[in-house]
Design a protein around this motif. Structure first.
Motif, mmCIF file in Angstrom:
data_model
loop_
_atom_site.group_PDB
_atom_site.id
_atom_site.type_symbol
_atom_site.label_atom_id
_atom_site.label_comp_id
_atom_site.label_asym_id
_atom_site.label_seq_id
_atom_site.Cartn_x
_atom_site.Cartn_y
_atom_site.Cartn_z
ATOM 1 N N GLU A 104 115.514 -53.595 -5.521
ATOM 2 C CA GLU A 104 114.100 -53.230 -5.544
ATOM 3 C C GLU A 104 113.362 -53.774 -4.322
ATOM 4 N N GLN A 105 113.745 -54.954 -3.858
ATOM 5 C CA GLN A 105 113.010 -55.596 -2.775
ATOM 6 C C GLN A 105 113.445 -55.147 -1.383
ATOM 7 N N PHE A 106 114.641 -54.553 -1.277
ATOM 8 C CA PHE A 106 115.190 -54.282 0.053
ATOM 9 C C PHE A 106 115.857 -52.918 0.086
ATOM 10 N N HIS A 107 115.468 -52.109 1.065
ATOM 11 C CA HIS A 107 116.079 -50.804 1.281
ATOM 12 C C HIS A 107 116.621 -50.735 2.704
ATOM 13 N N LEU A 108 117.705 -49.986 2.869
ATOM 14 C CA LEU A 108 118.322 -49.799 4.180
ATOM 15 C C LEU A 108 118.682 -48.331 4.333
#
Length: 801
Positions: free
Chosen positions: A427-431
Motif C-alpha cells: 500500500e505504501q510503495f508502488h514501482l
C-alpha cells in the motif's frame, strides 16, 4: 374426487413443515483482503442479498456468516474505500471463501461514471481537468479552444480554426498529447498543425504542466495533455447522446452523436461521430475571407474489461479541410510591408462557404489494441500496439490547372509498441517499469512539383522508464522517476547549392552529400540523440484543507524534423521556414511548486515555476524573400539558452447556494539569456473572472458571465527591416510589435428538461466576445494581416438517452 381434495388439504398442511425441514445450518467464513497486497481489510460489510444476515470483518479481516441455507445466494461486500462487490455462491456445505477487494485509489478511478474518470498522472505536479460539461461548450470549436479554460494554458493560433495548446509558454513538440493512451503523431512540429482530435470524443481532458508525467514521454518539457474518452461501466446498459450546435460567426455548426452498449460480463461496444461545417468567419468590421472549415470524425471501440484482465480495440478517423486567410498570401515585398504595417487585410470579399486556396486538408487514422492482466498480490501488466497514418495536403494559390494540385503532400506513418508493469503489492510503495519502441516514416510526394519543405525520413525511438511512489505517512507522498530515450533519424533531402553555402553547410557537412544534380545536392543526414529525463517531487498535506506540491524535473527533447530540415515555403503558415542541421537536444531544468487551500465555501491555488532551458529552439523572423508565388517573411530556427519564470493563481468562492465566482491570473516571462533579450511568442499576462448563478429548481438553470482581460505583451524582440523596391531603401516591418491590451466578455446559460425513463434535453446559449470588440491576439500568427473574431452566438441542443 373427494379423495383428491382430501389429499391436497393434507399436503398443504404439511408443506410448511416440509419447508422448515430445509437444512439451514451451514456457515460461510473467510478473510476480506486487498487484492494487491493481501493485507486484511477491517470493517468490510459482508451481507446476503435478500436477507438480514450481515457481518463486519474483524481486525484480522476475518468474517463468518452462520445459519445459511443450502442453495444459491448472492453476497454483497462493501468497504468505504473500495468498489462494492457482488459475489454469487452455491452453498452445499460449510465453506471457506476469501474475498479480495480493490483497495487502490488509482483503480477506483476505473469504475467511475463516464465523464469523470481520469486518474491523476502524477502526485507531485499540479494537475487540472476539464470535465464533460465544460468540453461540450466547445462542441463546434477545437480542443485547443477548450484547454484555454485551464490556468497557465494559452494557444498558438493560425487564424480561427488552427489552435495549438501552449502550456507555461511552450508548445509544439514540447507539449505531448495523449489520446486514449496513444501519443498523437500528427506532425505536431508545425506551428499551424492543429491536433487531429475531435473534442466531442473526449469525456475529460487533463493537463500536467511539465514533464513530471514522464511515463508517456521524456520530451514533454511544456506539459502533457491527457484526453480520456471515458470509462465504460460494467453494467447492462444502453445509453448515448446527440448534440446539435449552431454558430452565428461562421454561419454553421456541428452535429455529434454517440451510442454505447455495455454488459454485466464486461463486454462493451461504443461508437461516436460528428460533422462540422462553417463558412467565413468575421471580425466586428469585415469578413475574414477564406476562413471556413469542413470536418468529419468518427470512432468505434470494442472490448471486454474485467477487474482481473481485459482488452479493447479502438479505431478513430479524423478528416478536416481548413481554408487559410486569403490576405496572408502576398504578391510582392511592398505588398507584404503594407499588409503588416497597415493593420487591415488587403483582401476582403463577401461571405462564402467555399474553401479556396490557400487551404489545408488533413486525414488522420488511429488504431489501437490494448491488453491488461492483474496478477494477484503482485501487480498489473499492460501491453499496447497503436498505428497512426497522417496525410496532409497544403494548397497554395497557383496558376491554371496547378491550382488544384497540392504544394505540400506529406504522409506520416507511425507504429508504436509499449508495455509496462506496475508492482503495487504494498500500500505504501508502488514501482512501475515500462519500455517503448516506435518506428516512423515520412514520405513527401514529389508529384507536387514543388521543392519539399520536409524531406523523406525514417525515425526510430526506443525508450524505457522507471517510476517509484512512496507514501511516507498520511501527510507526505513522494514520487521519483527516470527515463531514457534514444532517437535515430535518417533523411534524404535535396538542398539548393546556394542555400547549402548560405547556411554554412559546405564547411561542416560535405561528407553528407551523396549526389550532385547540378543545381542541387542530395544529402543523407543521419542523427542519433540520447536523452535522459528525471523527476523528483512530493505532495504534503498541510492540513485537512490544504496541499503543498513540489517538483523538479530534468528533461531533454531531441529536435523535431521541422527544426532540422525545414527548407522552403510553408504555404499555410505564409512564410519561408529554414531549419538547421546543427540542432542539438534541448535540456530543461524546471522547478515548480503549488499551494492549494480549500475551505467550506472558498479556496485558492498559487503555482510559481521556473524553467531554465539550455539550447532552447525557437523560430524567429529574419527578413523577407520574393518567390515565384509571392513575397513572404523568412523565419529561421535558432538555439539559445532561455529562462522562463511564471505564476498561475486560481481562486473560487461560493457566496451562496446560487451565486459563485471563479478567478484566474497567469503570467510568464521568457528571456533569451545569451542575447539578454525577450523571447518571442511568450503569452501575455491575463485575468479571467467568472460570475455563476445556478438554480436547480428552475429546470437546472445555470448562467455565467465571464471577463477576460489580456495585457499587452511589453517584452518582445525588435522588429526586422526589409528592402522596399518601391522606396529603394530598408523599411521597418512591425512583425514583432505586440497588439494592444484588450478586454472580452462572454455569457453562457443552460436549462435541462427531463423526459421519460431518465432521458433529458439540455439547451444552452453562449455568446463569446459579447460586445463585439475589435482586437488582435499576440499568439495568433495571422494578427499581422487581420483582426481576431467578432461576436459569436452559439445555440446548443443536447439530448441524452
Amino acid at each position: 374426487m373427494y379423495l383428491k381434495t382430501l389429499f391436497t388439504i393434507i399436503l398443504s398442511g404439511f408443506a410448511p413443515l416440509m419447508m422448515t425441514a430445509q437444512d439451514c445450518s451451514y456457515s460461510l467464513s473467510g478473510t476480506v483482503m486487498d487484492y494487491h497486497s493481501k493485507d486484511a481489510l477491517v470493517g468490510a460489510t459482508v451481507s446476503v442479498i435478500g436477507s438480514k444476515k450481515a457481518v463486519l470483518s474483524n481486525l484480522d479481516g476475518s468474517y463468518r456468516l452462520n445459519g445459511l441455507c443450502a442453495g444459491y445466494i448472492e453476497l454483497e461486500v462493501f468497504h468505504p474505500e473500495c468498489p462494492t462487490l457482488i459475489i454469487p455462491l452455491n452453498i452445499e456445505e460449510n465453506q471457506v471463501y476469501d474475498i479480495k477487494l480493490e483497495h487502490h485509489l488509482e483503480e477506483l478511478d476505473e469504475v467511475k461514471v463516464v465523464g469523470n474518470s481520469i486518474a491523476d498522472q502524477t502526485n507531485s505536479a499540479l494537475e487540472e481537468t476539464l470535465h464533460l460539461n465544460e468540453l461540450e461548450i466547445y462542441s463546434a470549436g477545437t480542443i485547443g479552444d477548450a484547454l484555454k479554460e485551464i490556468s497557465g494554458v494559452s494557444s498558438l493560433n493560425t487564424g480561427a480554426n488552427i489552435v495549438k495548446p501552449t502550456i507555461h509558454g511552450l508548445n509544439g513538440s514540447r507539449v505531448l498529447i495523449l489520446n486514449d493512451g496513444v501519443r498523437m503523431q500528427d506532425m505536431e512540429w508545425g506551428d499551424e498543425h492543429a491536433p487531429n482530435i475531435d473534442v466531442n470524443a473526449a469525456r475529460s481532458v487533463s493537463v500536467v504542466k511539465g514533464a513530471a508525467a514522464l511515463q508517456y514521454g521524456g520530451d514533454a518539457i511544456g506539459g502533457t495533455i491527457v484526453v480520456d474518452p471515458g470509462r465504460i461501466p460494467q453494467i447492462d446498459s444502453l445509453y448515448g447522446k446527440t448534440m446539435l450546435t449552431g454558430s452565428y460567426n461562421g454561419r454553421g455548426g456541428n452535429l455529434t452523436s454517440e451510442l454505447t452498449k455495455s454488459y454485466n460480463n464486461g463486454w462493451f461496444v461504443s461508437g461516436q461521430g460528428s460533422f462540422k461545417r462553417l463558412g467565413d468567419h468575421e471580425t466586428p468590421d469585415y469578413v475574414l475571407s477564406n476562413t471556413g472549415v469542413k470536418e468529419a470524425a468518427a470512432s468505434v471501440q470494442l472490448g471486454k474489461h474485467l477487474f482481473t484482465s481485459g482488452w479493447d480495440v479502438r479505431y478513430s478517423f479524423f478528416n478536416t479541410e481548413l481554408a487559410v486567410l486569403r490576405a496572408s498570401h502576398i504578391g510582392n515585398v511592398d505588398d507584404l510591408i503594407r499588409a503588416i504595417n497597415s493593420g487591415e487585410p488587403q483582401t476582403i470579399e463577401p461571405f462564402t462557404y467555399d474553401l479556396e486556396n490557400p487551404r489545408q486538408k488533413v486525414t488522420h487514422h488511429l488504431a489501437k489494441l490494448k491488453y491488461y492482466n492483474r496478477f494477484e498480490g503482485i501487480g498489473k501488466w499492460t501491453a499496447q500496439y497503436d498505428f497512426q497514418r497522417n496525410r496532409r495536403f497544403e494548397y497554395d494559390i497557383r496558376r491554371g490547372e496547378a491550382n488544384n494540385q497540392a504544394s505540400i503532400d506529406l504522409l506520416l506513418t507511425t507504429h508504436t509498441f509499449s508495455t509496462d508493469f506496475k508492482w503495487d503489492a504494498k500500500e505504501q510503495f508502488h514501482l512501475q517499469f515500462g519500455i517503448l519502441g516506435r518506428y516512423q516514416e515520412n514520405f513527401p510526394n514529389p508529384e507536387t512539383e514543388v521543392r519539399r519543405l520536409i524531406p523523406d525520413y525514417q525515425k526510430w525511438d526506443v525508450g524505457s522508464f522507471l517510476l517509484g511512489e512512496y507514501r511516507v505517512n498520511d501527510a507526505l507522498f513522494l514520487d521519483v522517476g527516470v527515463r531514457y530515450d534514444f532517437t535515430n533519424v535518417a533523411a534524404q533531402k535535396f538542398f539548393q547549392k546556394s542555400r547549402w553555402a548560405e547556411r554554412g553547410y559546405d564547411t561542416e557537412f560535405q561528407d553528407l552529400i551523396i549526389r550532385d544534380t547540378g543545381s542541387q545536392y542530395l544529402v543523407n543526414p543521419v542523427f542519433d540523440f540520447h536523452n535522459v529525463t528525471a523527476t523528483v517531487g512530493g505532495k504534503y498535506t498541510v492540513s485537512n484543507n490544504g496541499n503543498l506540491r513540489f517538483n523538479y524535473t530534468l528533461a531533454q527533447r531531441a529536435p523535431n524534423p521541422s527544426e532540422l530540415f525545414s527548407d522552403g515555403l510553408h504555404h499555410s503558415a505564409a512564410r519561408i521556414e529554414l531549419g538547421d542541421l546543427r540542432m542539438k537536444s534541448e535540456t530543461s531544468h524546471k522547478i515548480a511548486a503549488s499551494l492549494e487551500k480549500k475551505y467550506a465555501g472558498w479556496g485558492w491555488t498559487v503555482e510559481p515555476y521556473a524553467n531554465f532551458i539550455n539550447d532552447f529552439i525557437f523560430l524567429e523572423p529574419t527578413g523577407a524573400e520574393y518567390t515565384n508565388r509571392g513575397a513572404f517573411p523568412v523565419w529561421e530556427y535558432n538555439q539559445t539558452d532561455a529562462r522562463l519564470l511564471g505564476l498561475d493563481v486560481m481562486a473560487f468562492s461560493n457566496w451562496s447556494d446560487q451565486w459563485s465566482t471563479e478567478h484566474q491570473f497567469s503570467i510568464v516571462k521568457g528571456k533569451d539569456r545569451e542575447a539578454d533579450a525577450p523571447l518571442i511568442y511568450m503569452p501575455p499576462a491575463n485575468f479571467r473572472n467568472k460570475l455563476v448563478f445556478s438554480k436547480p429548481s428552475w429546470k437546472s438553470f445555470e448562467a455565467s458571465l465571464e471577463s477576460q482581460y489580456v495585457f499587452q505583451q511589453n517584452e518582445v524582440p525588435g522588429n526586422i527591416t526589409v528592402f522596399s523596391p518601391e522606396q529603394q531603401e530598408e523599411v521597418e516591418v512591425a512583425i514583432n510589435t505586440a497588439p494592444e491590451t484588450y478586454h472580452l466578455m462572454a455569457f453562457t446559460s443552460k436549462l435541462e428538461f427531463p423526459f421519460h425513463k431518465g432521458t433529458k434535453l439540455t439547451t444552452s446559449l453562449s455568446v463569446h466576445n459579447l460586445f463585439n470588440t475589435s482586437f488582435r491576439d499576440y499568439l495568433n500568427r495571422q494578427r499581422y494581416f487581420a483582426d481576431d473574431l467578432g461576436r459569436n452566438i452559439t445555440l446548443q441542443l443536447k439530448f441524452n438517452y
